[in-house]
Design an enzyme around this catalytic site. Structure first.
Site, PDB file in Angstrom:
ATOM      1  N   HIS A  59       0.887  -1.177   0.000  1.00  0.00           N
ATOM      2  CA  HIS A  59       0.000   0.000   0.000  1.00  0.00           C
ATOM      3  C   HIS A  59       0.924   1.226   0.000  1.00  0.00           C
ATOM      4  O   HIS A  59       1.689   1.433   0.944  1.00  0.00           O
ATOM      5  CB  HIS A  59      -0.926  -0.018   1.219  1.00  0.00           C
ATOM      6  CG  HIS A  59      -1.873  -1.178   1.188  1.00  0.00           C
ATOM      7  ND1 HIS A  59      -2.093  -2.004   2.259  1.00  0.00           N
ATOM      8  CD2 HIS A  59      -2.630  -1.661   0.170  1.00  0.00           C
ATOM      9  CE1 HIS A  59      -2.967  -2.946   1.912  1.00  0.00           C
ATOM     10  NE2 HIS A  59      -3.306  -2.754   0.647  1.00  0.00           N
ATOM     11  N   GLU A  62       1.515   3.789   3.026  1.00  0.00           N
ATOM     12  CA  GLU A  62       1.846   3.294   4.376  1.00  0.00           C
ATOM     13  C   GLU A  62       3.362   3.394   4.511  1.00  0.00           C
ATOM     14  O   GLU A  62       4.113   2.509   4.122  1.00  0.00           O
ATOM     15  CB  GLU A  62       1.307   1.873   4.549  1.00  0.00           C
ATOM     16  CG  GLU A  62      -0.227   1.846   4.426  1.00  0.00           C
ATOM     17  CD  GLU A  62      -0.838   0.454   4.491  1.00  0.00           C
ATOM     18  OE1 GLU A  62      -0.100  -0.526   4.700  1.00  0.00           O
ATOM     19  OE2 GLU A  62      -2.070   0.359   4.324  1.00  0.00           O
ATOM     20  N   ARG A 101      -2.866   4.474  -1.774  1.00  0.00           N
ATOM     21  CA  ARG A 101      -2.925   3.048  -1.428  1.00  0.00           C
ATOM     22  C   ARG A 101      -2.684   2.185  -2.682  1.00  0.00           C
ATOM     23  O   ARG A 101      -1.952   1.218  -2.644  1.00  0.00           O
ATOM     24  CB  ARG A 101      -4.296   2.737  -0.815  1.00  0.00           C
ATOM     25  CG  ARG A 101      -4.445   1.301  -0.318  1.00  0.00           C
ATOM     26  CD  ARG A 101      -5.767   1.138   0.421  1.00  0.00           C
ATOM     27  NE  ARG A 101      -6.053  -0.242   0.795  1.00  0.00           N
ATOM     28  CZ  ARG A 101      -5.686  -0.799   1.951  1.00  0.00           C
ATOM     29  NH1 ARG A 101      -4.985  -0.125   2.833  1.00  0.00           N
ATOM     30  NH2 ARG A 101      -6.013  -2.040   2.224  1.00  0.00           N
ATOM     31  N   ARG A 109      -5.125  -7.648  -2.603  1.00  0.00           N
ATOM     32  CA  ARG A 109      -6.309  -8.481  -2.842  1.00  0.00           C
ATOM     33  C   ARG A 109      -6.214  -9.250  -4.161  1.00  0.00           C
ATOM     34  O   ARG A 109      -7.121 -10.012  -4.470  1.00  0.00           O
ATOM     35  CB  ARG A 109      -7.582  -7.599  -2.920  1.00  0.00           C
ATOM     36  CG  ARG A 109      -7.885  -6.760  -1.673  1.00  0.00           C
ATOM     37  CD  ARG A 109      -8.352  -7.624  -0.525  1.00  0.00           C
ATOM     38  NE  ARG A 109      -8.694  -6.849   0.659  1.00  0.00           N
ATOM     39  CZ  ARG A 109      -7.814  -6.391   1.549  1.00  0.00           C
ATOM     40  NH1 ARG A 109      -6.513  -6.631   1.383  1.00  0.00           N
ATOM     41  NH2 ARG A 109      -8.210  -5.716   2.604  1.00  0.00           N
ATOM     42  N   GLU A 215       1.614  -5.217  10.969  1.00  0.00           N
ATOM     43  CA  GLU A 215       0.656  -4.100  10.867  1.00  0.00           C
ATOM     44  C   GLU A 215       0.854  -3.217  12.095  1.00  0.00           C
ATOM     45  O   GLU A 215       0.552  -3.628  13.210  1.00  0.00           O
ATOM     46  CB  GLU A 215      -0.767  -4.683  10.854  1.00  0.00           C
ATOM     47  CG  GLU A 215      -1.890  -3.710  10.662  1.00  0.00           C
ATOM     48  CD  GLU A 215      -2.033  -3.228   9.217  1.00  0.00           C
ATOM     49  OE1 GLU A 215      -1.530  -2.122   8.960  1.00  0.00           O
ATOM     50  OE2 GLU A 215      -2.645  -3.929   8.386  1.00  0.00           O
TER      51      GLU A 215
HETATM   52  C1  LIG Z   1      -5.060  -1.329   6.776  1.00  0.00           C
HETATM   53  C2  LIG Z   1      -4.646  -2.418   5.848  1.00  0.00           C
HETATM   54  O1  LIG Z   1      -4.316  -2.166   4.717  1.00  0.00           O
HETATM   55  N1  LIG Z   1      -4.649  -3.661   6.319  1.00  0.00           N
HETATM   56  C3  LIG Z   1      -4.248  -4.798   5.520  1.00  0.00           C
HETATM   57  C4  LIG Z   1      -4.267  -6.037   6.347  1.00  0.00           C
HETATM   58  C5  LIG Z   1      -3.524  -7.166   5.695  1.00  0.00           C
HETATM   59  O2  LIG Z   1      -2.427  -6.942   5.178  1.00  0.00           O
HETATM   60  O3  LIG Z   1      -4.038  -8.298   5.723  1.00  0.00           O
HETATM   61  C6  LIG Z   1      -5.177  -4.966   4.330  1.00  0.00           C
HETATM   62  O4  LIG Z   1      -6.391  -4.828   4.490  1.00  0.00           O
HETATM   63  O5  LIG Z   1      -4.693  -5.270   3.239  1.00  0.00           O
HETATM   64 ZN   LIG Z   2      -1.592  -1.953   4.267  1.00  0.00          ZN
END
Ligand SMILES: CC(=O)N[C@@H](CC(=O)O)C(=O)O
Ligand SMILES: [Zn+2]
Length: 350
Positions: A59, A62, A101, A109, A215
């Site tokens: 992301h 971050e 992001r 994903r 995280e």
């Molecule tokens: C805030 C954030 O981006 N959290 C991550 C958690 C993870 O890496 O599983 C996400 O949703 O992808």
């Molecule tokens: Zn993240």
């Protein structure tokens, strides 16, 4: 009332893979496990870890992971160990450049079978789908012998998650032993949490044979908080040390650790047009990992009405008011405490 709680509130259970939960063990067992000299359980052996990847900027806004990776790209010595090869990588360089992001879709994903089937560049596809395939070509293929042995992926959250370690495969003794090792190293900080994300979404770190997500928050997207950066650096270096010790043949005794598993993800109350009509209640803000009891306030509407938690038992909230989750329809995650166990672990000698 115009403002309604999502109808699924606390009724649906997110499916995660079955995992080993050892009930009835006292917390002291967690501390004892490293000290034990004998183990009654069988020893699991795994091949040595040869290829390890450190990913930041999955992301692009971050910034702890982004800047750690940028530093390590300039100074490889800090992440070089004798017994394995380390690859440091900025996962989403275009998103990093724009400090967003993602460009087209969330890179964390895209590692689904469907997306990865083709490894060909496809200009019609979204940037992150192509980038995902590139990363898969470097660190994967998923579930193959050629895949990297281990990937650690660095994330920040605007929520008060403190030092959180994310596991997707609770059946992986290597990762369970690793998080036990890290929590033990960090116990002076008293704000370390292990949680299970499950397989509901396919993250970058799922490409390797074993994966850990780090995280840390709170840190606003697009900014750096020095102690958050330093904690992430420390945890990543402990991770490398654990892998090195494992490769040197150290035996990690069977252990049990406290963790949190996801029960549900709760959306903001929304009106008929899907518009948010309440905010996180001030008393709930920054209360990640603090027990949430039935009747506790969780939301406050724009008119000032409070909305309380309707569940029937105490739970543990996480990712409260994470900025990037507004678009995903998530106000916070609801977790329960579980215990994870791992057998004695040692490297398999050839
Ligand atoms: C805030 C954030 O981006 N959290 C991550 C958690 C993870 O890496 O599983 C996400 O949703 O992808
Ligand atoms: Zn993240």
């Amino acid at each position: 009332m115009i403002c309604k709680l999502p109808s699924h509130i606390l009724t649906s259970v997110v499916n995660t893979k079955p995992f080993t939960i050892v009930r009835g063990l006292r917390r002291s067992r967690i501390r004892d496990c490293k000290m034990a000299t004998t183990s009654t359980t069988t020893t699991t052996t795994l091949p040595s870890m040869r290829k390890v990847g450190i990913l930041g900027g999955t992301h692009g806004n971050e910034l702890s992971g982004v800047y750690l990776v940028k530093q390590w790209l300039k100074n490889k010595a800090a992440v070089t160990r004798k017994n394995f090869e380390t690859t440091v990588c900025l996962s989403n360089p275009r998103a990093v450049e724009k400090c967003v992001r993602y460009i087209d879709t969330d890179l964390n994903r895209v590692f689904t079978e469907d997306n990865l089937r083709s490894s060909q560049e496809d200009s019609n596809n979204m940037y992150e789908i192509n980038r995902g395939r590139e990363l898969h070509a470097i660190f994967g293929p998923k579930h193959s012998d050629a895949a990297y042995d281990f990937l650690v992926d660095l994330h920040n959250t605007t929520s008060n998650m403190q030092n959180s370690l994310m596991i997707h495969n609770t059946q992986d003794p290597f990762v369970v032993q690793l998080v036990r090792y890290i929590v033990d190293k960090l116990k002076h900080l008293e704000s370390n949490y292990v949680f299970i994300t499950g397989n509901a979404y396919q993250t970058t770190r799922t490409v390797a044979k074993h994966g850990l997500g780090i995280e840390i928050g709170p840190q606003s997207h697009g900014s750096l908080i020095a102690d958050v950066y330093q904690k992430m650096e420390t945890i990543t270096l402990h991770t490398l040390d654990f892998i090195e010790k494992f490769n040197e043949g150290e035996v990690f005794n069977a252990c049990t650790i406290e963790a949190y598993d996801i029960i549900d993800k709760i959306d903001f109350p929304r009106d008929k047009d899907g518009e948010i009509c309440a905010m996180i209640h001030p008393a709930f803000q920054f209360k990640d990992w603090t027990p949430l009891k039935p009747g506790d306030n969780i939301f406050v509407t724009f008119k000032g009405e409070t909305i309380s938690y309707q569940g029937d038992k105490t739970v543990y909230p996480a990712f409260i008011n994470e900025a990037s989750y507004y678009e995903k329809g998530i106000a916070f995650w609801v977790m329960k405490k579980v215990e994870l166990s791992a057998p004695t672990l040692q490297m398999k000698r050839d």
